[in-house]
Enzyme design. Structure first.
Site, mmCIF file in Angstrom:
data_model
loop_
_atom_site.group_PDB
_atom_site.id
_atom_site.type_symbol
_atom_site.label_atom_id
_atom_site.label_comp_id
_atom_site.label_asym_id
_atom_site.label_seq_id
_atom_site.Cartn_x
_atom_site.Cartn_y
_atom_site.Cartn_z
ATOM 1 N N HIS A 162 -5.123 -0.813 -2.318
ATOM 2 C CA HIS A 162 -4.215 -0.433 -1.238
ATOM 3 C C HIS A 162 -4.678 -1.002 0.103
ATOM 4 O O HIS A 162 -5.872 -1.176 0.351
ATOM 5 C CB HIS A 162 -4.134 1.091 -1.155
ATOM 6 N N SER A 168 -0.371 1.751 -6.633
ATOM 7 C CA SER A 168 0.870 2.297 -6.089
ATOM 8 C C SER A 168 2.062 1.369 -6.202
ATOM 9 O O SER A 168 3.196 1.829 -6.228
ATOM 10 C CB SER A 168 0.669 2.686 -4.625
ATOM 11 N N ASN A 206 7.429 9.606 -3.414
ATOM 12 C CA ASN A 206 6.156 9.891 -4.075
ATOM 13 C C ASN A 206 5.997 11.378 -4.409
ATOM 14 O O ASN A 206 4.911 11.804 -4.817
ATOM 15 C CB ASN A 206 4.997 9.475 -3.179
#
Length: 395
Positions: free
Chosen positions: A139, A187, A48
């Site tokens: 998330h 994500s 990331n």
């Protein structure tokens, strides 16, 4: 082995049989582009660190300088003696970046989401049970925060503003505090929420909009500001594009004061250490000057999406630096990941429960450290892979 522990062993055995067991790999990394495992070097497609800042000399230098000057630890929680003089200026920088009156630094992204949401939904503070509307693919930390607060979420279909509007209308007459939760960039999918449309709905229905901007801050938006404009409260991290560690909440002055007094994850956590604060501070100072790096990441990821589509792979709704290659079963994702490793790429298989059943994938993440030839070689590796999907629609 005790009876209880044998149950855990049985659980792990079942995970192995379902191809869902996870194991830790010992990683050696000395630069932002590659990593080494078992003596072999791979191009890192699983990080990331979108701007490649964790090895940036400016971050390393300020981290070392602040450790020498202020020590290697903060010594306490911020409400005791850990609120070092460094925090105020940095929180001002974060507030300015996110166009908010105030900000609060916290220990980690998961902790921030879980702790902040638990505090926001505290019935003792808000006087009633809240109604919480949540994108179904939010998330895990956001779902955890709701669970910790004892909140049952009203989940709307992923990125479906019309469905959210329908659900809000169903509860329009309910006089309870309303909240809408979404990520800006998801994500595991690399797609982007229509924040302006969601914000308009939030205003119409007097709901507080909470946006997790972790995967947009630093890498997307003008000057790396992220994609959270319109949100009432923004949560994000410094562990992604900013190359360090820790988290922030950007909000109103009132909300900051409330969290200082009511957010257990903040109250009872030791403050971030000076060397971490130094790296964060340096990254915040660098962000406005990194447009070329942001453009490079966007170009590399777009190029790979075109290549993957041309080879018949499904990259879902990705439009960012996160490009999932969705292959369906956990076994297919593991086999594709292994095939890429044999070609010299480290890309992680993502399986349930991280993603829904039937959507296992290999998640390819592009950073400013990657090179054009990496994308060329990656396309060759996918071409040679045994796992193929129906031809995807072009961009």
């Amino acid at each position: 082995m005790g009876g209880s522990e044998s149950r855990y062993e049985a659980f792990l055995t079942k995970l192995s049989g379902d191809r869902l067991r996870r194991d830790l790999a010992e990683i050696a990394a000395r630069d932002a582009r590659t990593l080494a495992v078992g003596g072999r070097t791979y191009v890192n497609l699983a990080s990331n660190d979108y701007l490649g800042l964790r090895f940036h000399a400016g971050l390393i230098g300020r981290a070392c300088d602040w450790a020498r000057e202020f020590g290697t630890g903060s010594g306490a929680s911020r409400l005791v003696t850990g609120n070092l003089e460094l925090f105020a200026d940095m929180e001002g920088k974060v507030a300015a970046l996110k166009n908010k009156p105030a900000a609060l630094l916290m220990a980690s992204g998961f902790q921030a989401n879980a702790g902040v949401l638990k505090a926001l939904f505290d019935k003792a503070a808000i006087g009633a049970d809240p109604v919480v509307y949540s994108d179904r693919l939010n998330h895990a930390s956001m779902h955890f925060g709701c669970q910790a607060a004892g909140v049952s979420q009203v989940r709307y279909r992923h990125l479906d503003v019309a469905h959210l509007a329908e659900l809000l209308e169903q509860h329009a007459a309910v006089e309870r505090p309303k909240f809408i939760l979404t990520e800006s960039v998801f994500s595991m999918d690399g797609d982007v929420a229509p924040i302006s449309e969601i914000a308009a709905l939030a205003r119409e229905h007097d709901a507080m909009l909470v946006v997790d901007d972790a995967h947009a801050t630093g890498i997307l938006g003008e000057g790396g500001r992220g994609l959270s404009d319109g949100a009432d409260l923004v949560v994000g991290t410094f562990s992604k594009a900013l190359g360090s560690f820790g988290a922030y909440v950007a909000c109103s002055d009132t909300m900051r004061d409330y969290l200082v007094n009511r957010c257990g994850a903040f109250i009872y956590s030791t403050a971030l250490p000076p060397q971490v604060l130094g790296a964060i501070d340096a990254a915040l100072d660098l962000l406005p000057s990194l447009d070329a790096e942001r453009d490079r990441v966007a170009a590399l990821s777009a190029r790979f999406r075109r290549d993957a589509h041309g080879l018949g792979f499904d990259t879902g709704g990705s439009s960012t630096q996160i490009v999932p290659v969705v292959v369906g079963t956990a076994d297919a994702a593991l086999r594709l990941s292994q095939s890429l490793r044999e070609a010299g790429f480290w890309a992680t298989a993502i399986r349930p429960p991280t993603v829904p059943q039937g959507t296992s994938r290999v998640r390819c993440v592009f950073t400013a450290a990657h090179r054009s030839r990496d994308v060329d070689r990656l396309a060759d590796a996918f071409r040679a892979s045994a796992v193929q999907m129906p031809k995807a629609a072009s961009d």
